[in-house]
Scaffold this motif. Structure first.
Motif, PDB file in Angstrom:
ATOM      1  N   ALA A 182      44.532  -1.129 -15.751  1.00 52.64           N
ATOM      2  CA  ALA A 182      44.402  -1.884 -14.497  1.00 52.64           C
ATOM      3  C   ALA A 182      43.352  -3.208 -14.733  1.00 52.64           C
ATOM      4  CB  ALA A 182      44.050  -1.056 -13.507  1.00 52.64           C
ATOM      5  N   PRO A 183      43.714  -4.183 -13.819  1.00 55.24           N
ATOM      6  CA  PRO A 183      42.607  -5.428 -13.962  1.00 55.24           C
ATOM      7  C   PRO A 183      41.339  -4.581 -13.410  1.00 55.24           C
ATOM      8  CG  PRO A 183      44.682  -5.986 -12.743  1.00 55.24           C
ATOM      9  CD  PRO A 183      44.767  -4.551 -12.819  1.00 55.24           C
ATOM     10  N   GLY A 184      40.172  -5.220 -14.230  1.00 50.07           N
ATOM     11  CA  GLY A 184      38.613  -5.036 -13.904  1.00 50.07           C
ATOM     12  C   GLY A 184      38.442  -3.709 -14.676  1.00 50.07           C
ATOM     13  N   VAL A 185      39.316  -2.804 -15.027  1.00 52.38           N
ATOM     14  CA  VAL A 185      38.786  -1.421 -15.642  1.00 52.38           C
ATOM     15  C   VAL A 185      38.637  -1.857 -17.288  1.00 52.38           C
ATOM     16  CG1 VAL A 185      39.657   0.687 -16.440  1.00 52.38           C
ATOM     17  CG2 VAL A 185      40.295  -0.106 -14.025  1.00 52.38           C
ATOM     18  N   ALA A 186      37.182  -1.515 -17.508  1.00 52.41           N
ATOM     19  CA  ALA A 186      36.869  -1.488 -18.882  1.00 52.41           C
ATOM     20  C   ALA A 186      37.216  -0.383 -19.751  1.00 52.41           C
ATOM     21  CB  ALA A 186      35.261  -1.668 -19.206  1.00 52.41           C
ATOM     22  N   ALA A 187      37.955  -0.398 -20.810  1.00 50.55           N
ATOM     23  CA  ALA A 187      38.511   1.006 -21.568  1.00 50.55           C
ATOM     24  C   ALA A 187      38.247   0.851 -22.952  1.00 50.55           C
ATOM     25  CB  ALA A 187      39.911   0.918 -21.293  1.00 50.55           C
TER      26      ALA A 187
END
Lengths: 462, 206
Positions: free
Chosen positions: A365-370
């Protein structure tokens, strides 16, 4: 029966203990013979240096191994430089100690480097019926192979290196039976969290736990390692599972497997029917749903489909304040900032496959660092051969080199203060993953699903 | 190792459950390949305003002037759970803690304490709270006396018995060094090993 001599039914742990107990003193403490020791850079250098200052040798250098995992950088193309202040010195000290004492070291860019517990299993350093120590609390992971494994401190490490023994009072025994067959979306991680949530973070009260029951018998070797790994979060001295056929075939495939293998002896590593345990606990695995933690101890966990529970006391209130959560909030509505897949708990090939199945063809999802950090070079190579690295990258995950990475913050890398992270690791303690970081522990599938949805999420129905 | 027989000191309560070794010494405070230089990092996340060694938080119990010189830490259940890092014990020792009184301890932390001459004294939570309440009234004056010979803690009323293993007690009382103790058993270890290798040759690496 065997003539007139009654055979006393014995637990697996007691059998392993007897095989290694040199003697027990009047004060109740035993000297336990240690077959294998493996140390990492965070403590190994200090212990080896202390030994050198005592002008002592490593008593059995052929049985001692070193690995770089705790503070080593995980960026592709890494060297000795660490993000952790002073980290390079820890690596240098271990390397120097290993050279001085002639110990095998799995160095930064060794083809077989990885987190110590994965390396121990992959190399055959840990085998059924052996005793093994490592200065790391998650050494209990290796009980999944039928190894008598203990996490120890630095002084104890020095003692083991000098004498090939560990001073230890025999712990009580505890049988933990996981009955029934779990749902398909429930993993060993979920069962471990549910167990700790049910009986508490000190539920094992320092006992040696044997995991048994239908759900354990049905588990693969890697899942058993996840289960045993979390035993230290349950307050256990260690954990063990009776090695079965699949364990034997797994250890026989390792480079250090003995030839010929003592298979008949290994198959006797079981608890006899009727053996006495000091404590018992049971869990119906069939009733367990995928778990996620909401607080700052692994015992603060709930079904991913549940809501944040009302606080039971001051500790839970403090945990909720730290986690910035309100009681009654559905966990699946909690937005996340980051997702982490890694650690000795959940970074084996099965964990990566499980996450990749969720991620295939989807995007974080946008904005999620993974971030995905394979547990070892071997896991990394296997994953890359299967194209899993491409699945992770295409989904928006970073794909890293093996190490302990963000399981804990040593001053190196963190998602940042106030960030909410869903993580496959083992500890959701305050500030564990960095100052102010809010950690939710979960299985690889739950972490992957949460990354895709941008909030805590259950894996898709299977 | 400095023997511990009878110790009197100012108590400091930190009664929350599950105080882990990451809280006792955050990993980022371990900056040098050394057993020393850790005292300032003790409880860094709670002890300093911004969580980094620097500005002490005047509200945190270890920073209160009435707790100055504290050497007896009163803790909650499962004290010292988590990471095996002995840095936690070295940090406590460097700060001046000699005794930790709590209902129970993380198994590795408990052993690390004894290896460094710190006493982990097991006392039921209700009794820990009573000791803390008495200390709270006037911490500098109401000092606790821990008697390892009698295995009792003296506060206001009847001395409180505490739990400690016999082996740990002897080790602490005499200030014994583990390796020196085990060296006395070298012959037994050699014999055991020879038998083990004979019975199970596969154990020995080529």
């Amino acid at each position: 029966m065997n003539g007139s001599v009654p055979i006393v039914p014995t637990t697996l742990f007691d059998k392993l203990w007897e095989r290694h107990c040199v003697e027990t003193a009047d004060d109740g403490e035993s000297l336990l013979y240690v077959d294998r020791v493996i140390m990492h850079e965070r403590t190994g250098g200090i212990a080896l240096d202390a030994l050198a200052r005592r002008r002592r040798a490593v008593r059995r250098p052929d049985q001692a191994f070193c690995v770089v995992d705790h503070v080593v950088d995980t960026e592709p193309g890494r060297g000795d430089a660490t993000r952790v202040p002073g980290g390079t010195d820890f690596i240098a000290a271990l390397r120097q100690g290993a050279a001085a004492f002639g110990l095998r070291i799995f160095d930064v860019n060794d083809d077989d480097q990885g987190i110590s517990h994965l390396v121990s299993a992959e190399q055959g350093i840990a085998l059924p019926g052996l005793s093994l120590v490592c200065p790391d609390s998650h050494t209990c992971t290796l009980g999944a192979l039928g190894t008598l494994a203990f996490g120890i401190g630095t002084s104890e490490l020095e003692h083991v290196l000098a004498t090939s023994t560990l001073r230890i009072a025999k712990p009580a025994t505890m049988r933990v039976v996981l009955n029934g067959r779990p749902r398909l979306d429930v993993t060993a991680k979920d069962l471990a969290l549910k167990l700790i949530g049910t009986f508490g973070a000190a539920g094992a009260a320092g006992a040696a736990v044997e995991f048994a029951g239908q759900a354990v018998a049905d588990m693969g070797v890697e899942e058993r390692m996840t289960l045993c790994n979390m035993a230290t979060e349950f307050g256990a001295a260690t954990a063990v599972v009776a090695p079965d056929e699949q364990v034997l075939s797994s250890v026989l495939a390792t480079p250090m497997a003995p030839v010929p293998a003592p298979v008949a002896e290994w198959s006797r590593l079981v608890t006899d029917p009727g053996a006495h345990f000091d404590h018992r606990a049971e869990l119906d695995a069939a009733q367990v749903e995928p778990q996620v933690t909401w607080g700052t101890s692994p015992e603060h966990c709930a079904s991913v489909h549940a809501a944040v529970p009302p606080p039971s006391g001051a500790a839970a209130r403090r945990a909720l304040a730290y986690m910035a959560l309100e009681p009654g909030t559905p966990l699946r509505s909690v937005p996340i900032d980051a997702a982490f897949i890694g650690s000795c708990t959940n970074a084996r090939i099965g964990d990566l496959r499980s996450a990749a199945t969720v991620l295939a063809g989807r995007r974080v999802a946008p904005g999620v660092a993974a971030l995905c950090v394979p547990g070892s070079r071997r896991v990394q190579r296997t994953a890359e051969a299967e194209g899993l690295d491409e699945v992770f990258r295409a989904a928006g995950f970073e794909w890293r080199e093996p190490g302990c990475s963000m399981c804990f913050f040593a001053g190196g890398e963190t998602f940042g203060s106030g960030k909410r992270v869903v993580s496959t690791t083992n500890r959701n303690f305050e500030n564990r993953q960095g100052p102010g970081v809010r950690t939710h522990l979960a299985s690889p599938a739950v972490v992957a699903a949460s990354a895709v949805h941008g909030h805590i999420a259950a894996p898709d129905p299977v | 190792m400095v023997p511990l027989t009878v110790h009197s000191g100012v108590a400091v309560p930190l009664l929350r459950a599950n105080v882990d070794t990451d809280a006792i010494i955050p990993s980022r405070e371990v900056r040098r390949v050394s057993r020393t230089g850790l005292g300032d990092g003790l409880f860094a996340n709670w002890r300093y305003v911004d969580g980094q060694t620097g500005r002490p938080d005047p509200e945190f119990v270890l920073n209160r002037p009435e707790r100055a010189g504290a050497s007896i830490l009163l803790g909650g259940p499962n004290f010292g759970c988590g990471s095996s890092r002995e840095y936690a014990v070295w940090a406590l020792a460097e700060f001046g803690i000699r005794v930790i009184v709590a209902p129970d301890f993380g198994p590795i932390f408990r052993k690390n304490c004894v290896a460094n001459g710190l006493l982990p004294a097991g006392v039921p939570m209700a009794a820990v709270r009573e000791l803390a309440a008495w200390s709270d009234r006037d911490p500098q004056h109401n000092r606790l006396t821990v008697d390892l010979v009698a295995a009792r803690i003296k506060g206001a009323g009847e001395p409180v018995p505490f739990d400690v293993s016999r082996a740990a007690r002897i080790r602490l009382l005499r200030g014994l060094d583990d390796i020196a103790m085990t060296d006395c058993r070298a012959a037994a270890i050699d014999a055991f090993e020879a038998e083990r290798f004979a019975a199970e040759p596969w154990v020995r690496l080529p």
